[in-house]
Design a protein around this motif. Structure first.
Motif, short mmCIF file in Angstrom:
data_model
loop_
_atom_site.label_atom_id
_atom_site.label_comp_id
_atom_site.label_asym_id
_atom_site.label_seq_id
_atom_site.Cartn_x
_atom_site.Cartn_y
_atom_site.Cartn_z
N GLY A 136 20.73 -13.31 -14.51
CA GLY A 136 19.60 -14.11 -14.95
C GLY A 136 18.99 -13.70 -16.26
O GLY A 136 18.07 -14.38 -16.74
N ALA A 137 19.46 -12.61 -16.85
CA ALA A 137 18.89 -12.18 -18.13
C ALA A 137 19.44 -13.04 -19.26
O ALA A 137 20.60 -13.48 -19.23
CB ALA A 137 19.21 -10.71 -18.38
N SER A 138 18.61 -13.28 -20.26
CA SER A 138 19.08 -14.00 -21.43
C SER A 138 19.98 -13.10 -22.26
O SER A 138 20.04 -11.88 -22.07
CB SER A 138 17.89 -14.47 -22.26
N ARG A 139 20.69 -13.70 -23.21
CA ARG A 139 21.58 -12.90 -24.04
C ARG A 139 20.80 -11.86 -24.84
O ARG A 139 21.25 -10.73 -25.02
CB ARG A 139 22.36 -13.81 -25.00
N PHE A 140 19.62 -12.24 -25.33
CA PHE A 140 18.83 -11.30 -26.11
C PHE A 140 18.28 -10.18 -25.22
O PHE A 140 18.24 -9.02 -25.63
CB PHE A 140 17.68 -12.02 -26.82
N THR A 141 17.85 -10.54 -24.00
CA THR A 141 17.36 -9.50 -23.08
C THR A 141 18.47 -8.54 -22.70
O THR A 141 18.26 -7.32 -22.62
CB THR A 141 16.77 -10.16 -21.82
N ALA A 142 19.67 -9.08 -22.47
CA ALA A 142 20.80 -8.20 -22.17
C ALA A 142 21.13 -7.30 -23.34
O ALA A 142 21.46 -6.12 -23.16
CB ALA A 142 22.02 -9.05 -21.80
N PHE A 143 21.02 -7.84 -24.54
CA PHE A 143 21.26 -7.01 -25.73
C PHE A 143 20.20 -5.92 -25.85
O PHE A 143 20.52 -4.76 -26.13
CB PHE A 143 21.24 -7.90 -26.97
N ARG A 144 18.96 -6.28 -25.60
CA ARG A 144 17.87 -5.32 -25.79
C ARG A 144 17.82 -4.28 -24.69
O ARG A 144 17.58 -3.10 -24.97
CB ARG A 144 16.53 -6.09 -25.85
#
Length: 284
Positions: A192-200
């Motif tokens: 459920g994490a966004s791509r940016f949240t996964a990156f961060r």
């Protein structure tokens, strides 16, 4: 004696079959390799030793505390740190795009990104002038719309240093991203994490050592930049005169001050190598 199992057959040894030990034989270095190797060592080390031998050690404290030297040192540290910050903000996302996405022309884009590594710095300074100068492709609009003039300013120093230093960070971070397992990032997105949240939250902690190494390399490269800086920002004491430019100017008027500044740059280079020693020696 060989142990027997319940059927009377020989039980296999724990740990599998033993491999025969191979003794390492020390051999002498062939003369055709030894002589050029020693010449190469002398070629690289003798100039540095000469710098240490001819250094004005007695007057070194006075040289380092002179206003001109202190201004150049302060400006160099500030501009190199600012250029590294610009490289981090722009270079890390670029490295992620090159490592994690597929699009036409990605190889060509990577070649363009790494072009400043092999481009003569003076050519880079000329390119910056043509792009960001008062009559440049972009600079004329910055001047007419916002009244912003970048050449021959401290901001111009930072831009010139970031231009030549950012590729070092991009290459380091991209290599670390390619070595990192992308499945962790994919697992975070499936939860459920966004791509940016996964990156961060996932990717950045994994590649933090690569980012740190790239930042150190970029900072050291920015600190020693000369050609692009003097072409795009000029050599004005207190405003655009960094340490390499001060060395060049002092070599004509005050050789002892030039040697003192060179010793500072040498010490910084050794510190950078010491900081990256573990990363290079372990091949991380």
């Amino acid at each position: 004696m060989t142990a027997l199992d319940g059927t009377g057959a020989a039980a296999p040894r724990k740990g599998g079959p033993r491999r025969p030990r191979v003794r390492a034989h020390r051999r002498g270095v062939p003369l055709p390799l030894l002589v050029p190797g020693l010449v190469a060592i002398a070629f690289l080390l003798v100039p540095l030793l000469a710098l240490l031998v001819r250094a004005p050690w007695k007057s070194l404290p006075d040289q380092l505390t002179s206003p001109e030297v202190w201004q150049a040192l302060q400006l160099s540290l500030i501009s190199a740190t600012a250029a590294t910050a610009v490289s981090l903000v722009l270079g890390v996302p670029l490295a992620w795009i090159l490592a994690r996405t597929e699009f036409p022309g990605r190889g060509f884009l990577r070649a363009l990104v790494t072009l400043p590594l092999v481009l003569p710095p003076v050519v880079g300074g000329v390119a910056l002038l043509l792009a960001l100068g008062r009559n440049g492709v972009v600079g004329k609009w910055l001047d007419s719309w916002f009244g912003i003039t970048l050449p021959f300013t401290t901001t111009g120093v930072i831009i010139a240093e970031a231009f030549v230093a950012m590729p070092f960070l991009v290459i380091s971070v991209e290599g670390t991203l390619r070595a990192a397992d992308p499945r962790f990032e994919e697992a975070a997105t499936t939860l459920g994490a966004s791509r940016f949240t996964a990156f961060r939250r996932v990717t950045l902690p994994l590649i933090a050592p690569g980012i740190a190494a790239g930042a150190v390399l970029a900072w050291a490269r920015a600190l020693g930049e000369f050609g692009a800086t003097i072409t795009f920002a000029g050599n004005f004491p207190g405003r655009t005169q960094t340490m390499p430019l001060a060395v060049y100017l002092a070599l004509q008027n005050d050789p002892e001050a030039a040697i003192s500044l060179s010793l500072i740059l040498l010490a910084v280079s050794i510190a950078v190598l010491a900081g990256l020693r573990d990363r290079w020696m372990t091949g991380a």
